[in-house]
Scaffold this motif. Structure first.
Motif, PDB file in Angstrom:
ATOM      1  N   GLY A  63       0.788  -1.225   0.000  1.00 31.44           N
ATOM      2  CA  GLY A  63       0.000   0.000   0.000  1.00 31.44           C
ATOM      3  C   GLY A  63       0.819   1.274   0.000  1.00 31.44           C
ATOM      4  O   GLY A  63       0.522   2.223  -0.732  1.00 31.44           O
ATOM      5  N   GLN A  67       0.928   4.618  -2.934  1.00 28.58           N
ATOM      6  CA  GLN A  67       0.192   5.783  -2.425  1.00 28.58           C
ATOM      7  C   GLN A  67       0.144   6.903  -3.460  1.00 28.58           C
ATOM      8  O   GLN A  67      -0.855   7.620  -3.569  1.00 28.58           O
ATOM      9  CB  GLN A  67       0.825   6.292  -1.128  1.00 28.58           C
ATOM     10  N   CYS A  97      -6.798  -1.828  -1.480  1.00 28.88           N
ATOM     11  CA  CYS A  97      -6.251  -0.851  -0.533  1.00 28.88           C
ATOM     12  C   CYS A  97      -7.061  -0.801   0.765  1.00 28.88           C
ATOM     13  O   CYS A  97      -8.257  -1.077   0.758  1.00 28.88           O
ATOM     14  CB  CYS A  97      -6.220   0.539  -1.163  1.00 28.88           C
ATOM     15  N   GLN A 101      -6.752   4.313   3.533  1.00 27.48           N
ATOM     16  CA  GLN A 101      -5.985   4.816   2.400  1.00 27.48           C
ATOM     17  C   GLN A 101      -6.877   5.409   1.312  1.00 27.48           C
ATOM     18  O   GLN A 101      -6.461   6.333   0.596  1.00 27.48           O
ATOM     19  CB  GLN A 101      -5.141   3.679   1.818  1.00 27.48           C
TER      20      GLN A 101
END
Length: 251
Positions: A63, A67, A97, A101
């Motif tokens: 993750g 980003q 995700c 997030q």
């Protein structure tokens, strides 16, 4: 490959090489490859080859490494959700995700629910929110569609969202939806309007499948009030057969 990841990602054959590299390389080396896509996310997402590379990044990289992809989407979620390739990438993000997030992305989608459900691509994004989002996201979708559910159930794309809302929502939400289905619309029984419709009848069949106990009994009772009318049209016969099957299973 270093220094050429972006160019290869847009190439019909090169994009396959990049995808394979993302699959087999891990850790810092993988992160180095992905860094070459920073600043080029939107170009890749809208490209017939590049979008597959971005999807692979989301599926295979940690993750924190992707980003920058999520960040680039913010403020552009709605136009990308209605794009043939962009909608696929958003779906992969929602699948892979963490909620924290993608919370801002979810907010953008929910805020534009009314527009997205009517779109041939956007409706899939809203369906993914219902399937992979949190209860508050589902409540947000319902809030924006409430009192329009009967009309939406008769729409080619929006009806799929109504079915998904039935499938993944909590008991209280289903009760709210049943209120509309068993009420009236333009002076006619809403249930009859839906059962006559090429798309609406599938929504009723989904409701019969996912509702339990007294909710299902209430829905069946409402349907049976119109049995004579139901027998006169094709979709009605499907629903009668569906009820017969359910009742034989409960017997």
């Amino acid at each position: 490959m270093r220094g050429r990841v972006f160019a290869l990602s847009l190439d019909m054959y090169g994009c396959r090489v990049v995808q394979k590299a993302i699959e087999v390389i891990e850790g810092e080396l993988q992160a180095v490859l992905l860094q070459e896509l920073e600043g080029h996310v939107m170009k890749c997402v809208r490209d017939q080859n590049g979008n597959h590379v971005i999807q692979k990044c989301i599926e295979r990289a940690p993750g924190h490494t992707i980003q920058f992809i999520v960040d680039d989407f913010l403020g552009h979620v709605v136009p990308l959700a209605t794009h043939p390739y962009g909608c696929r990438v958003i779906q992969r993000i929602l699948e892979n995700c963490r909620h924290q997030q993608v919370n801002m992305m979810l907010n953008e989608i929910v805020e534009s629910t009314k527009d997205l459900v009517h779109d041939q691509y956007g409706n899939y994004v809203v369906q993914h929110v219902l399937e992979h989002g949190q209860p508050k996201d589902r409540s947000g979708v319902l809030e924006r569609l409430r009192w329009q559910l009967v009309a939406l159930s008769q729409h080619k794309f929006a009806s799929n969202v109504v079915e998904k809302l039935l499938q993944f929502s909590a008991h209280h939400t289903r009760q709210v939806m049943l209120e509309e289905f068993t009420g009236e619309v333009n002076g006619q029984p809403a249930i009859l309007v839906m059962m006559r419709d090429a798309y609406g009848n599938y929504v009723i069949q989904k409701a019969l499948d996912v509702c339990q106990g007294s909710d299902r009994e209430r829905l069946i009772a409402c349907i049976k009030e119109h049995l004579l009318a139901l027998r006169k049209f094709t979709y009605g016969k499907h629903i009668i057969a569906h009820i017969d099957k359910l009742e034989s299973q409960m017997a």
